[in-house]
Design a protein around this motif. Structure first.
Motif, PDB file in Angstrom:
ATOM      1  N   GLY A  48     -67.277  50.003  -2.212  1.00 23.60           N
ATOM      2  CA  GLY A  48     -65.828  49.864  -2.319  1.00 23.60           C
ATOM      3  C   GLY A  48     -65.144  51.137  -2.772  1.00 23.60           C
ATOM      4  O   GLY A  48     -64.172  51.087  -3.525  1.00 23.60           O
ATOM      5  N   LEU A  49     -65.639  52.290  -2.340  1.00 24.97           N
ATOM      6  CA  LEU A  49     -65.068  53.576  -2.747  1.00 24.97           C
ATOM      7  C   LEU A  49     -63.926  53.970  -1.830  1.00 24.97           C
ATOM      8  O   LEU A  49     -64.033  53.862  -0.612  1.00 24.97           O
ATOM      9  N   GLY A  50     -62.836  54.426  -2.424  1.00 25.06           N
ATOM     10  CA  GLY A  50     -61.666  54.803  -1.638  1.00 25.06           C
ATOM     11  C   GLY A  50     -60.901  55.937  -2.288  1.00 25.06           C
ATOM     12  O   GLY A  50     -61.372  56.592  -3.231  1.00 25.06           O
ATOM     13  N   ALA A  51     -59.699  56.160  -1.800  1.00 22.16           N
ATOM     14  CA  ALA A  51     -58.882  57.299  -2.222  1.00 22.16           C
ATOM     15  C   ALA A  51     -58.533  57.269  -3.714  1.00 22.16           C
ATOM     16  O   ALA A  51     -58.295  58.317  -4.308  1.00 22.16           O
ATOM     17  N   ALA A  52     -58.509  56.113  -4.324  1.00 23.51           N
ATOM     18  CA  ALA A  52     -58.156  56.025  -5.746  1.00 23.51           C
ATOM     19  C   ALA A  52     -59.328  56.383  -6.661  1.00 23.51           C
ATOM     20  O   ALA A  52     -59.142  56.548  -7.865  1.00 23.51           O
ATOM     21  N   ASP A  53     -60.517  56.521  -6.093  1.00 24.43           N
ATOM     22  CA  ASP A  53     -61.695  56.787  -6.921  1.00 24.43           C
ATOM     23  C   ASP A  53     -61.782  58.237  -7.354  1.00 24.43           C
ATOM     24  O   ASP A  53     -61.274  59.142  -6.699  1.00 24.43           O
ATOM     25  N   ARG A  54     -62.446  58.407  -8.510  1.00 25.08           N
ATOM     26  CA  ARG A  54     -62.720  59.740  -9.064  1.00 25.08           C
ATOM     27  C   ARG A  54     -64.232  59.776  -9.270  1.00 25.08           C
ATOM     28  O   ARG A  54     -64.754  59.147 -10.183  1.00 25.08           O
ATOM     29  N   MET A  55     -64.894  60.505  -8.387  1.00 21.50           N
ATOM     30  CA  MET A  55     -66.347  60.501  -8.327  1.00 21.50           C
ATOM     31  C   MET A  55     -66.928  61.678  -9.112  1.00 21.50           C
ATOM     32  O   MET A  55     -66.696  62.824  -8.759  1.00 21.50           O
ATOM     33  N   MET A  56     -67.664  61.381 -10.169  1.00 21.16           N
ATOM     34  CA  MET A  56     -68.329  62.416 -10.963  1.00 21.16           C
ATOM     35  C   MET A  56     -69.587  62.835 -10.223  1.00 21.16           C
ATOM     36  O   MET A  56     -70.420  61.989  -9.884  1.00 21.16           O
ATOM     37  N   ILE A  57     -69.714  64.128  -9.971  1.00 20.90           N
ATOM     38  CA  ILE A  57     -70.897  64.620  -9.268  1.00 20.90           C
ATOM     39  C   ILE A  57     -71.552  65.698 -10.112  1.00 20.90           C
ATOM     40  O   ILE A  57     -71.047  66.815 -10.218  1.00 20.90           O
ATOM     41  N   TRP A  58     -72.663  65.346 -10.738  1.00 18.31           N
ATOM     42  CA  TRP A  58     -73.472  66.343 -11.427  1.00 18.31           C
ATOM     43  C   TRP A  58     -74.828  66.472 -10.752  1.00 18.31           C
ATOM     44  O   TRP A  58     -75.634  67.317 -11.117  1.00 18.31           O
ATOM     45  N   LEU A  59     -75.073  65.644  -9.752  1.00 19.35           N
ATOM     46  CA  LEU A  59     -76.296  65.803  -8.970  1.00 19.35           C
ATOM     47  C   LEU A  59     -76.219  67.132  -8.222  1.00 19.35           C
ATOM     48  O   LEU A  59     -75.146  67.513  -7.751  1.00 19.35           O
ATOM     49  N   PRO A  60     -77.312  67.855  -8.081  1.00 19.72           N
ATOM     50  CA  PRO A  60     -77.266  69.138  -7.371  1.00 19.72           C
ATOM     51  C   PRO A  60     -76.805  68.954  -5.925  1.00 19.72           C
ATOM     52  O   PRO A  60     -77.328  68.116  -5.192  1.00 19.72           O
ATOM     53  N   LEU A  61     -75.823  69.750  -5.531  1.00 18.58           N
ATOM     54  CA  LEU A  61     -75.274  69.641  -4.174  1.00 18.58           C
ATOM     55  C   LEU A  61     -76.259  70.124  -3.119  1.00 18.58           C
ATOM     56  O   LEU A  61     -76.122  69.798  -1.944  1.00 18.58           O
ATOM     57  N   GLY A  62     -77.248  70.884  -3.524  1.00 20.92           N
ATOM     58  CA  GLY A  62     -78.262  71.350  -2.591  1.00 20.92           C
ATOM     59  C   GLY A  62     -79.299  70.288  -2.270  1.00 20.92           C
ATOM     60  O   GLY A  62     -80.105  70.463  -1.360  1.00 20.92           O
ATOM     61  N   LEU A  63     -79.271  69.206  -3.002  1.00 19.28           N
ATOM     62  CA  LEU A  63     -80.197  68.110  -2.741  1.00 19.28           C
ATOM     63  C   LEU A  63     -79.471  66.981  -2.023  1.00 19.28           C
ATOM     64  O   LEU A  63     -78.242  66.886  -2.048  1.00 19.28           O
ATOM     65  N   ASN A  64     -80.229  66.133  -1.404  1.00 25.89           N
ATOM     66  CA  ASN A  64     -79.688  65.124  -0.498  1.00 25.89           C
ATOM     67  C   ASN A  64     -78.620  64.241  -1.124  1.00 25.89           C
ATOM     68  O   ASN A  64     -77.536  64.067  -0.575  1.00 25.89           O
ATOM     69  N   TRP A  65     -78.908  63.641  -2.275  1.00 31.20           N
ATOM     70  CA  TRP A  65     -77.974  62.675  -2.844  1.00 31.20           C
ATOM     71  C   TRP A  65     -76.703  63.342  -3.346  1.00 31.20           C
ATOM     72  O   TRP A  65     -75.603  62.819  -3.179  1.00 31.20           O
ATOM     73  N   GLY A  66     -76.825  64.509  -3.950  1.00 30.00           N
ATOM     74  CA  GLY A  66     -75.634  65.228  -4.396  1.00 30.00           C
ATOM     75  C   GLY A  66     -74.741  65.611  -3.230  1.00 30.00           C
ATOM     76  O   GLY A  66     -73.521  65.420  -3.265  1.00 30.00           O
ATOM     77  N   TYR A  67     -75.350  66.141  -2.171  1.00 35.19           N
ATOM     78  CA  TYR A  67     -74.595  66.517  -0.978  1.00 35.19           C
ATOM     79  C   TYR A  67     -73.921  65.292  -0.360  1.00 35.19           C
ATOM     80  O   TYR A  67     -72.742  65.325  -0.013  1.00 35.19           O
ATOM     81  N   LEU A  68     -74.675  64.203  -0.251  1.00 30.82           N
ATOM     82  CA  LEU A  68     -74.128  62.989   0.350  1.00 30.82           C
ATOM     83  C   LEU A  68     -72.964  62.449  -0.479  1.00 30.82           C
ATOM     84  O   LEU A  68     -71.964  61.986   0.078  1.00 30.82           O
ATOM     85  N   THR A  69     -73.038  62.540  -1.795  1.00 32.93           N
ATOM     86  CA  THR A  69     -71.943  62.080  -2.643  1.00 32.93           C
ATOM     87  C   THR A  69     -70.684  62.905  -2.409  1.00 32.93           C
ATOM     88  O   THR A  69     -69.578  62.362  -2.362  1.00 32.93           O
TER      89      THR A  69
END
Length: 160
Positions: A48-69
């Motif tokens: 249920g993620l949409g424009a009102a969400d604020r997604m914290m990303i501390w997962l490494p962006l070079g790895l799959n899950w961080g990039y996908l987030t």
């Protein structure tokens, strides 16, 4: 110079993610637009993620899950709150000050956050979903998290 869009095949390679998988030997896994964008759309819909969400990303962006987030946030039109490197105290402060609503993370980060005495004083009322993956979270960690932090806690298993 005028920009001329170029339409690529949905099956064209979009990125290569590196994984050690179950063998421990690193290998590059090719992802197409179909595999990456479909996963982002499915997760956004299911969570249920949409424009009102604020997604914290501390997962490494070079790895799959961080990039996908990060891709999820762009597709949803959500705000991506990026932390260059996870450290519990700055992460907790950002979760509160930025009114983050969604956090994808691993159990070790949850344990580090729970060890902070100030976790009970921070306003985390905006946090509606925390997804833990990468390893199974100990039951004690899940119980402690649910006792202290509002919102839903979901343990994710899968190959993103």
């Amino acid at each position: 110079m005028d920009f001329v869009p170029y339409r690529q095949s949905p099956d064209a390679v979009m990125r290569m993610a590196f994984t050690s998988g179950t063998t421990g030997n690193p290998k590059g896994v090719m992802h197409s637009h179909n595999t990456t964008l479909a996963a982002a759309h499915i997760l956004n819909g299911d969570f249920g993620l949409g424009a009102a969400d604020r997604m914290m990303i501390w997962l490494p962006l070079g790895l799959n899950w961080g990039y996908l987030t990060l891709v999820q946030s762009v597709i949803a039109g959500a705000t991506a709150v990026l932390l260059e490197r996870f450290s519990a105290a700055p992460a907790l402060a950002l979760l509160a000050s930025e009114s983050c609503t969604y956090v994808p993370t691993a159990p070790a980060s949850l344990t580090a956050l729970l060890a902070l005495p100030q976790i009970r004083q921070e306003d985390l009322s905006a946090l509606r979903l925390v997804v833990s993956g990468g390893a199974s979270a100990p039951v004690e960690t899940i119980r402690a998290w649910r006792a202290v932090v509002p919102g839903h806690f979901l343990e994710l298993y899968g190959m993103l």
